[in-house]
Design an enzyme around this catalytic site. Sequence first.
Site, PDB file in Angstrom:
ATOM      1  N   CYS A 312       0.814  -1.225   0.000  1.00 14.69           N
ATOM      2  CA  CYS A 312       0.000   0.000   0.000  1.00 14.69           C
ATOM      3  C   CYS A 312       0.847   1.276   0.000  1.00 14.69           C
ATOM      4  O   CYS A 312       0.629   2.177  -0.825  1.00 14.69           O
ATOM      5  CB  CYS A 312      -0.973  -0.019   1.171  1.00 14.69           C
ATOM      6  SG  CYS A 312      -0.207   0.031   2.814  1.00 14.69           S
ATOM      7  N   HIS A 360      -2.602   1.002   6.819  1.00 10.31           N
ATOM      8  CA  HIS A 360      -2.994   0.960   5.407  1.00 10.31           C
ATOM      9  C   HIS A 360      -3.209   2.378   4.887  1.00 10.31           C
ATOM     10  O   HIS A 360      -3.562   3.291   5.642  1.00 10.31           O
ATOM     11  CB  HIS A 360      -4.275   0.144   5.229  1.00 10.31           C
ATOM     12  CG  HIS A 360      -4.595  -0.138   3.788  1.00 10.31           C
ATOM     13  ND1 HIS A 360      -3.797  -0.947   3.005  1.00 10.31           N
ATOM     14  CD2 HIS A 360      -5.606   0.294   2.985  1.00 10.31           C
ATOM     15  CE1 HIS A 360      -4.312  -1.010   1.777  1.00 10.31           C
ATOM     16  NE2 HIS A 360      -5.404  -0.263   1.749  1.00 10.31           N
ATOM     17  N   HIS A 372      -5.791   1.770  -4.358  1.00 12.47           N
ATOM     18  CA  HIS A 372      -4.913   1.242  -3.316  1.00 12.47           C
ATOM     19  C   HIS A 372      -4.487  -0.183  -3.658  1.00 12.47           C
ATOM     20  O   HIS A 372      -5.075  -0.841  -4.514  1.00 12.47           O
ATOM     21  CB  HIS A 372      -5.587   1.304  -1.942  1.00 12.47           C
ATOM     22  CG  HIS A 372      -6.739   0.359  -1.760  1.00 12.47           C
ATOM     23  ND1 HIS A 372      -7.061  -0.208  -0.545  1.00 12.47           N
ATOM     24  CD2 HIS A 372      -7.667  -0.123  -2.627  1.00 12.47           C
ATOM     25  CE1 HIS A 372      -8.127  -0.981  -0.660  1.00 12.47           C
ATOM     26  NE2 HIS A 372      -8.518  -0.954  -1.910  1.00 12.47           N
TER      27      HIS A 372
END
Length: 400
Positions: A312, A360, A372
């Site tokens: 990420c 994240h 993402h």
Amino acid sequence: MASSHRKSRPTGTRVAGLRTPAFATAALTSVALLSQTANAAPTAPSTPPVPSSDDKPSMEEVEAKVGDLYRQAESATDKYNAAKEKTSKQRGRVDALMEDVAQRAQKLNNAREKLGSFAAAQYRTGSAAPDTATFLLADDPQDYFDQNQLMDRLTARQKDAVDDYVTEQAETTRKRQEASVSLESLTQSQDELQITKTAVQTKLVEARRLLSRLTTEEKLRLAAIEREKQAEARRQAEELARQQQEAEQRRQEAAATAEAQPSAGSSASQTPATTVPASSYATKADKALAFARAQVGKPYVWGAAGPDSYDCSGLTQAAWRAAGVTLPRTTYDQVNAGTTVSLSDIQPGDLVFFYDDISHVGLYLGNGMMIHAPKPGAYVREESIFYDGESTIHSVVRPA
């Protein structure tokens, strides 16, 4: 970006300005590895599920446990990325020090040979006592000077050569000691890197083991629940987009009204001071988003930062690098690399961070959507920022 906007490393509290969670749904991470219908990333439910009566865990237990394992793996991945970056820098420093030591050792040998030639010439001409040659070839000429008081026998040129030798010898010794300390630090960082790597791999292996115990029927049920969850996430994204459009319309109406009214100031003074910076940010954000869109479909691989796969924070770092903005490698450093804004003020290009441990991050596209790299077994994709429930959104940061 201005240093005044930088924050200390967060400790898990929510940033003011985010809306109160409207709902919280359970994470369904299992489908990611077992079905291509999966679209969500993991999280654990607020209360632990009741264990099943037999040895085999229930679907809900597997779902919750796998979600927790993926979250732990992603957090460990950030630690791995930080350790990897630290190790890389230390390795570069050790290499530079060793190269410096090697060059200085060569200079030291050259100086020793020069002194030796002086000693030999003096001995042949009888202008120096035999022990002068011993002095000039000694490991520590300065001590020999002090003990035998031979400095008066040397010419100015020879004295300069001896001074150069002594200075180079001292600096070489210092550099060797510095390289030794750096090498020890590098070894410790490599050990840390291996520990975090093992931690990530252990979590992922355990998650796969649990997923393998689900029946076909359970997988289908999870996929159905997942589709419902994603439908709700899209609805929330549309609601956010609608609210932002209404806010923008009100702003434009207010600006038009203000422009129509008489003003004592000049027309130039009526231009918002933020117009130019906003335009500059939009230009950079467009470049970052164009890069991110080009990565859609590439696999998530923990610890990867492109060009063929990403985790990420590797994706967001690479996207903003394409726009000329340097971001740190990890999520818990990226969250400090800009200005925090409220969810209602979010703009395309902003970074959206998730979970209390900030494990994240995604790149906001607009209309409630982001790009993402979700988790192991998934691919870079566009998805609602509410993919795991509004309660999981930690903060929004504008990086440039």
